[in-house]
Design an enzyme around this catalytic site. Structure first.
Site, mmCIF file in Angstrom:
data_model
loop_
_atom_site.group_PDB
_atom_site.id
_atom_site.type_symbol
_atom_site.label_atom_id
_atom_site.label_comp_id
_atom_site.label_asym_id
_atom_site.label_seq_id
_atom_site.Cartn_x
_atom_site.Cartn_y
_atom_site.Cartn_z
ATOM 1 N N LYS A 102 40.900 52.461 8.180
ATOM 2 C CA LYS A 102 39.860 52.443 7.146
ATOM 3 C C LYS A 102 38.335 53.537 7.320
ATOM 4 O O LYS A 102 37.568 53.807 6.546
ATOM 5 C CB LYS A 102 39.693 50.921 7.404
ATOM 6 C CG LYS A 102 40.332 49.942 6.007
ATOM 7 C CD LYS A 102 39.730 48.836 5.965
ATOM 8 C CE LYS A 102 40.261 47.750 5.694
ATOM 9 N NZ LYS A 102 42.162 47.952 5.714
ATOM 10 N N GLU A 124 31.604 45.139 1.392
ATOM 11 C CA GLU A 124 32.404 43.870 2.372
ATOM 12 C C GLU A 124 33.074 43.946 2.637
ATOM 13 O O GLU A 124 33.746 45.059 2.619
ATOM 14 C CB GLU A 124 32.960 43.647 0.582
ATOM 15 C CG GLU A 124 33.808 44.132 0.008
ATOM 16 C CD GLU A 124 34.257 45.440 0.011
ATOM 17 O OE1 GLU A 124 33.101 46.206 -0.328
ATOM 18 O OE2 GLU A 124 35.096 46.712 0.555
ATOM 19 N N SER A 391 49.015 52.339 8.861
ATOM 20 C CA SER A 391 47.900 52.083 9.076
ATOM 21 C C SER A 391 47.331 51.745 9.567
ATOM 22 O O SER A 391 46.276 51.934 9.710
ATOM 23 C CB SER A 391 48.090 51.026 7.462
ATOM 24 O OG SER A 391 48.194 49.683 7.646
HETATM 25 C C1 LIG Z 1 42.914 47.049 5.436
HETATM 26 C C2 LIG Z 1 44.045 47.290 5.951
HETATM 27 C C3 LIG Z 1 45.194 47.648 4.716
HETATM 28 C C4 LIG Z 1 44.976 47.151 2.981
HETATM 29 O O1 LIG Z 1 44.145 47.779 2.587
HETATM 30 P P1 LIG Z 1 44.996 49.515 1.911
HETATM 31 O O2 LIG Z 1 43.368 49.579 1.207
HETATM 32 O O3 LIG Z 1 45.985 48.565 0.770
HETATM 33 O O4 LIG Z 1 44.958 50.223 3.207
HETATM 34 C C5 LIG Z 1 46.376 47.785 5.628
HETATM 35 N N1 LIG Z 1 45.892 47.728 6.606
HETATM 36 C C6 LIG Z 1 45.199 47.843 7.769
HETATM 37 C C7 LIG Z 1 46.360 48.093 8.859
HETATM 38 C C8 LIG Z 1 44.243 47.545 7.351
HETATM 39 O O5 LIG Z 1 43.546 47.123 8.323
#
Ligand SMILES: *Cc1c(COP(=O)(O)O)cnc(C)c1O
Length: 411
Positions: A102, A124, A391
């Site tokens: 993010k 948000e 992610s």
């Molecule tokens: C917020 C988040 C997601 C989901 O958001 P996307 O916009 O679909 O990437 C996925 N993995 C993590 C670690 C997150 O913090």
């Protein structure tokens, strides 16, 4: 440097969004008139920045020295051996500053705000991850920061509220509606309309009215560009398959975008299958949703027959949302990206397996993608390659996960 520095074949085969901010029949700008000015101004400013080598250099410099990019592309040998099929690689966004992808978007948008001469940013947040990323980038760049968060979410995510406040952000409790993410987004849009001369709205994923899905995608596409370079250096070829979890869809499109023009690469997006495929028990928009409009864009939406937004459930807060980014909706229709889901139980299994075999505790969101790796790898050849987007890291989730699982005790 090319305009967006992405693969030119992607631009050829996937020329979206069009000048109306649409991806096929999805996307667009469904907002009150008062916001149209703000969106137009943002689109112009972003177009200038994207073409400005000095801006791109400044962004690259922060990405390297502050975020820690490039994040590693890691060959997960123990998982590969355990599954007995394709070679599994993790793109380690969990090692980026603040522990997830993010920050790529938050940093890019905060730099853009500064360039536009706006001293204040708002955001948000649901689980608090995007709020933390925005508060981080705002602290770095000396911007005032206010984060809208549902009162219910604030209660559930106290640690992230504390983090944001520690970094100087103001966290505003939203008491309307279900007191969760979608109410926080509405409140942020309202604030933006009222304060647009000095405020930028840092939207956290590839959703919302144009140009947000495009801006967020472009800032996340660094993930795929790095992956291409790293894999080329490691093995000299493209992967057979890429897998990522899909909440709003930013980490997935971030990994996939540069490869959309490479037909040999299969792409799989994994949504939250929750408890079961019944209304209110999951967040699998492509399995259970239909064409609809939410928060400024047309896409797939979980809704009832009267268009009322459906309730959602997932063990992972980041995937727990009733709609999905319009670019994904288009890629679902064209079948360029396959979409599937992993249940809470499968994600929790994957969460444990990855921790035990690799010493990497994944975010519960990422664990959904790992669950798909577990399903796919064994059926593939030993010289096939899967790249999975890690992610985020799982430190934020261990307390929550502990309610559902009991690691084997010492004997
Ligand atoms: C917020 C988040 C997601 C989901 O958001 P996307 O916009 O679909 O990437 C996925 N993995 C993590 C670690 C997150 O913090």
């Amino acid at each position: 440097m090319k305009k967006y520095a992405n693969s030119s074949t992607t631009r050829e085969k996937h020329p979206w969004p069009d000048i109306h901010g649409r991806y096929g029949r999805y996307g667009g700008q469904y907002v009150p008139e008062t916001l149209m000015y703000a969106l137009g101004e943002l689109e112009t400013a972003y177009g200038d920045a994207a073409n400005d080598a000095a801006f791109q250099e400044q962004l690259a410099d922060y990405q390297h020295h502050y975020v820690g990019r490039p994040t590693p592309l890691y060959h997960a040998q123990r998982i590969t051996e355990h599954l007995g099929g394709a070679q599994v690689y993790f793109k380690r966004e969990d090692l980026a500053h603040t522990g997830a992808h993010k920050i790529n978007n938050a940093l890019g948008q905060c730099l853009l705000a500064k360039r536009m001469g706006k001293p204040r940013v708002i955001a948000e947040t649901g689980a608090g991850q995007h709020g933390v990323a925005t508060a981080t980038a705002a602290a770095l760049l000396g911007l005032d920061c206010e984060v809208y968060m549902g009162a219910e979410d604030m209660d559930r995510q106290r640690l992230n509220v504390f983090r944001m406040r520690l970094m100087g952000a103001k966290v505003v409790a939203v008491d309307a509606g279900s007191r969760t993410l979608k109410d926080a987004i509405n409140e942020a849009l309202r604030d933006w309309a009222a304060n647009v001369e000095h405020t930028h709205y840092v939207l956290g994923t590839v959703h919302g009215p144009h140009p947000f899905p495009m801006i967020c995608r472009d800032f996340q596409a660094v993930i795929g560009r790095e992956t291409r370079a790293q894999l080329t250096e490691a093995v000299g070829r493209l992967p057979n398959m890429m897998i990522a979890c899909v909440g709003g869809g930013s980490n997935a499109i971030g990994l996939f975008f540069d490869f959309l023009g490479d037909d040999s690469v299969t792409m799989v997006g994994v949504e939250a299958g929750g408890i079961e495929m019944a209304p209110g028990m999951h967040a699998a928009r492509f399995a259970g949703g239909s064409l609809g409009m939410l928060q400024g864009a047309v896409s797939y939406v979980l809704q009832d027959e009267n268009g009322l937004i459906g309730n959602t459930h997932s063990v992972s807060a980041g995937l727990d949302y009733a709609s999905v980014g319009p670019e994904h909706a288009h890629c679902f229709d064209t079948k360029r990206i396959e979409y599937t889901s992993a249940s809470d139980e499968e994600a929790l299994e994957a969460f444990q397996l990855c921790s035990r075999l690799e010493g990497i505790i994944p975010a519960l969101e990422s664990a959904h993608a790992i669950a798909e790796v577990i399903k796919r790898a064994p059926g593939m050849a030993a010289n096939d390659i899967i790249v999975m987007n890690m992610s985020g890291r799982g430190d934020k989730d261990v307390q929550h996960a502990a309610r559902f699982i009991a690691p084997e005790e010492d004997v």
